[in-house]
Each structure stands twice: as C-alpha cells, then as structure tokens.
Design a protein around this motif. Sequence first.
Motif, mmCIF file in Angstrom:
data_model
loop_
_atom_site.group_PDB
_atom_site.id
_atom_site.type_symbol
_atom_site.label_atom_id
_atom_site.label_comp_id
_atom_site.label_asym_id
_atom_site.label_seq_id
_atom_site.Cartn_x
_atom_site.Cartn_y
_atom_site.Cartn_z
ATOM 1 N N ALA A 40 0.844 -1.189 0.000
ATOM 2 C CA ALA A 40 0.000 0.000 0.000
ATOM 3 C C ALA A 40 0.884 1.245 0.000
ATOM 4 O O ALA A 40 2.039 1.179 0.423
ATOM 5 N N PRO A 41 0.366 2.367 -0.447
ATOM 6 C CA PRO A 41 1.165 3.596 -0.477
ATOM 7 C C PRO A 41 1.718 3.941 0.900
ATOM 8 O O PRO A 41 0.983 3.944 1.888
ATOM 9 N N GLY A 42 3.023 4.177 0.955
ATOM 10 C CA GLY A 42 3.648 4.568 2.206
ATOM 11 C C GLY A 42 3.899 3.437 3.176
ATOM 12 O O GLY A 42 4.331 3.669 4.308
ATOM 13 N N LYS A 43 3.603 2.222 2.754
ATOM 14 C CA LYS A 43 3.790 1.074 3.639
ATOM 15 C C LYS A 43 4.749 0.069 3.028
ATOM 16 O O LYS A 43 4.994 0.085 1.818
ATOM 17 N N GLU A 44 5.264 -0.812 3.858
ATOM 18 C CA GLU A 44 6.149 -1.856 3.374
ATOM 19 C C GLU A 44 5.326 -2.967 2.706
ATOM 20 O O GLU A 44 4.151 -3.159 2.998
ATOM 21 N N LEU A 81 -5.672 -15.469 -6.971
ATOM 22 C CA LEU A 81 -6.041 -14.968 -5.657
ATOM 23 C C LEU A 81 -7.482 -14.466 -5.755
ATOM 24 O O LEU A 81 -7.745 -13.433 -6.376
ATOM 25 N N GLN A 82 -8.393 -15.226 -5.185
ATOM 26 C CA GLN A 82 -9.798 -14.820 -5.136
ATOM 27 C C GLN A 82 -10.002 -14.012 -3.875
ATOM 28 O O GLN A 82 -9.727 -14.490 -2.773
ATOM 29 N N MET A 83 -10.509 -12.799 -4.052
ATOM 30 C CA MET A 83 -10.672 -11.884 -2.924
ATOM 31 C C MET A 83 -12.150 -11.548 -2.753
ATOM 32 O O MET A 83 -12.795 -11.077 -3.699
ATOM 33 N N TYR A 84 -12.670 -11.805 -1.575
ATOM 34 C CA TYR A 84 -14.062 -11.509 -1.238
ATOM 35 C C TYR A 84 -14.104 -10.476 -0.116
ATOM 36 O O TYR A 84 -13.123 -10.266 0.588
ATOM 37 N N SER A 85 -15.279 -9.897 0.073
ATOM 38 C CA SER A 85 -15.498 -8.953 1.180
ATOM 39 C C SER A 85 -14.375 -7.936 1.279
ATOM 40 O O SER A 85 -13.812 -7.702 2.360
ATOM 41 N N LEU A 86 -14.047 -7.344 0.161
ATOM 42 C CA LEU A 86 -12.929 -6.411 0.115
ATOM 43 C C LEU A 86 -13.188 -5.174 0.962
ATOM 44 O O LEU A 86 -14.335 -4.688 1.062
ATOM 45 N N LYS A 87 -12.124 -4.677 1.556
ATOM 46 C CA LYS A 87 -12.172 -3.509 2.428
ATOM 47 C C LYS A 87 -11.269 -2.419 1.855
ATOM 48 O O LYS A 87 -10.304 -2.739 1.140
ATOM 49 N N PRO A 88 -11.526 -1.164 2.187
ATOM 50 C CA PRO A 88 -10.635 -0.103 1.701
ATOM 51 C C PRO A 88 -9.170 -0.351 2.071
ATOM 52 O O PRO A 88 -8.272 0.012 1.295
ATOM 53 N N GLU A 89 -8.935 -0.972 3.199
ATOM 54 C CA GLU A 89 -7.555 -1.244 3.615
ATOM 55 C C GLU A 89 -6.881 -2.338 2.792
ATOM 56 O O GLU A 89 -5.687 -2.584 2.961
ATOM 57 N N ASP A 90 -7.615 -2.993 1.929
ATOM 58 C CA ASP A 90 -7.016 -3.954 0.981
ATOM 59 C C ASP A 90 -6.428 -3.245 -0.236
ATOM 60 O O ASP A 90 -5.785 -3.894 -1.073
ATOM 61 N N THR A 91 -6.656 -1.961 -0.355
ATOM 62 C CA THR A 91 -6.114 -1.197 -1.473
ATOM 63 C C THR A 91 -4.592 -1.254 -1.474
ATOM 64 O O THR A 91 -3.950 -0.938 -0.469
ATOM 65 N N ALA A 92 -4.025 -1.696 -2.581
ATOM 66 C CA ALA A 92 -2.570 -1.869 -2.681
ATOM 67 C C ALA A 92 -2.222 -2.328 -4.087
ATOM 68 O O ALA A 92 -3.105 -2.698 -4.864
ATOM 69 N N VAL A 93 -0.933 -2.330 -4.370
ATOM 70 C CA VAL A 93 -0.435 -3.035 -5.552
ATOM 71 C C VAL A 93 -0.164 -4.473 -5.107
ATOM 72 O O VAL A 93 0.531 -4.705 -4.113
ATOM 73 N N TYR A 94 -0.723 -5.421 -5.838
ATOM 74 C CA TYR A 94 -0.576 -6.833 -5.509
ATOM 75 C C TYR A 94 0.455 -7.467 -6.434
ATOM 76 O O TYR A 94 0.382 -7.313 -7.655
ATOM 77 N N THR A 115 -0.165 -5.550 -9.883
ATOM 78 C CA THR A 115 -1.441 -5.093 -10.415
ATOM 79 C C THR A 115 -2.160 -4.316 -9.307
ATOM 80 O O THR A 115 -2.178 -4.737 -8.147
ATOM 81 N N GLN A 116 -2.734 -3.182 -9.676
ATOM 82 C CA GLN A 116 -3.346 -2.301 -8.689
ATOM 83 C C GLN A 116 -4.744 -2.774 -8.330
ATOM 84 O O GLN A 116 -5.570 -3.045 -9.207
ATOM 85 N N VAL A 117 -5.017 -2.829 -7.035
ATOM 86 C CA VAL A 117 -6.360 -3.089 -6.524
ATOM 87 C C VAL A 117 -6.768 -1.892 -5.679
ATOM 88 O O VAL A 117 -6.051 -1.512 -4.746
ATOM 89 N N THR A 118 -7.886 -1.289 -6.021
ATOM 90 C CA THR A 118 -8.389 -0.144 -5.286
ATOM 91 C C THR A 118 -9.797 -0.447 -4.802
ATOM 92 O O THR A 118 -10.672 -0.790 -5.614
ATOM 93 N N VAL A 119 -10.012 -0.327 -3.504
ATOM 94 C CA VAL A 119 -11.308 -0.596 -2.912
ATOM 95 C C VAL A 119 -11.878 0.719 -2.374
ATOM 96 O O VAL A 119 -11.288 1.340 -1.488
ATOM 97 N N SER A 120 -12.997 1.126 -2.915
ATOM 98 C CA SER A 120 -13.611 2.391 -2.501
ATOM 99 C C SER A 120 -14.626 2.148 -1.387
ATOM 100 O O SER A 120 -15.280 1.114 -1.337
ATOM 101 N N SER A 121 -14.739 3.124 -0.518
ATOM 102 C CA SER A 121 -15.664 2.992 0.620
ATOM 103 C C SER A 121 -17.037 3.527 0.297
ATOM 104 O O SER A 121 -17.261 4.125 -0.732
#
Length: 121
Positions: A40-44, A81-94, A115-121
């Motif tokens: 995620a931006p600014g994170k490791e 990678l199947q992703m369900y119940s996505l949260k805004p905090e899952d936003t990151a480059v995968y 690949t970019q994943v963006t989860v909007s609230s």
Amino acid sequence: QVQLVESGGGLVQAGGSLRLSCAASGRAFSTYVMAWFRQAPGKEREFVAAITSSAASTYYADSVKGRFTISRSNAKNTVYLQMYSLKPEDTAVYYCAGRRGGYSDYEYDYWGQGTQVTVSS
C-alpha cells in the motif's frame, strides 16, 4: 528465468470481490511455491498468501484469512487470488511471487510487476 505477469486488478466497492491471476513462463512452475504480496502507499510490502507446489498447503496473513483464497493450476502455469469482502484497507499493488524450495512468507526468487487493486468505501 521465470517471468510472472499479474492481471485482474481494478476498482471495486467495499464488500465486493476480485480475482487476480498470475501467469508464469517456464516449465518449472509446478515445482515452485507461489505467493501473493501487496504494498500500500507509504507502507512496506506485506505477505498475503502462499500455496505449495502441489497445492497441498496454503498459508494466509491474518488480515485476509477467511476472505481471500489462493489456488493454482499447474496445467495452466497460473496462480490465482480470489478476494471476497474487500475492504478499503485492501487497497494496494498486488504482486505475484515464486520461489524454489519450501514455504516462506518473505524470501522469493521471482516477482511480477504488480497489479493495482483499489477498494472504494
């Protein structure tokens, strides 16, 4: 040399789902442990999930356990990678990653471009 190419990222609303794919070149794919990481931006960069070469075992970060599922097709040289119940905090480059040898949650030999994943609230 192994090349990994991710696809399937995008913009999704919170609570939605996405399926990431990672296509690998080379004949040794079936011998590699494969994993997904994210940054995620600014994170490791952090470990998300891994799957052993035969798919006998899977491993997940606590933050995604129960919501994400990693799988693979050795016939197609692809890991998912199947992703369900996505949260805004899952936003990151995968990122997709592969390694020879046993399971690890940090040391990998090969990496995709992300690949970019963006989860909007």
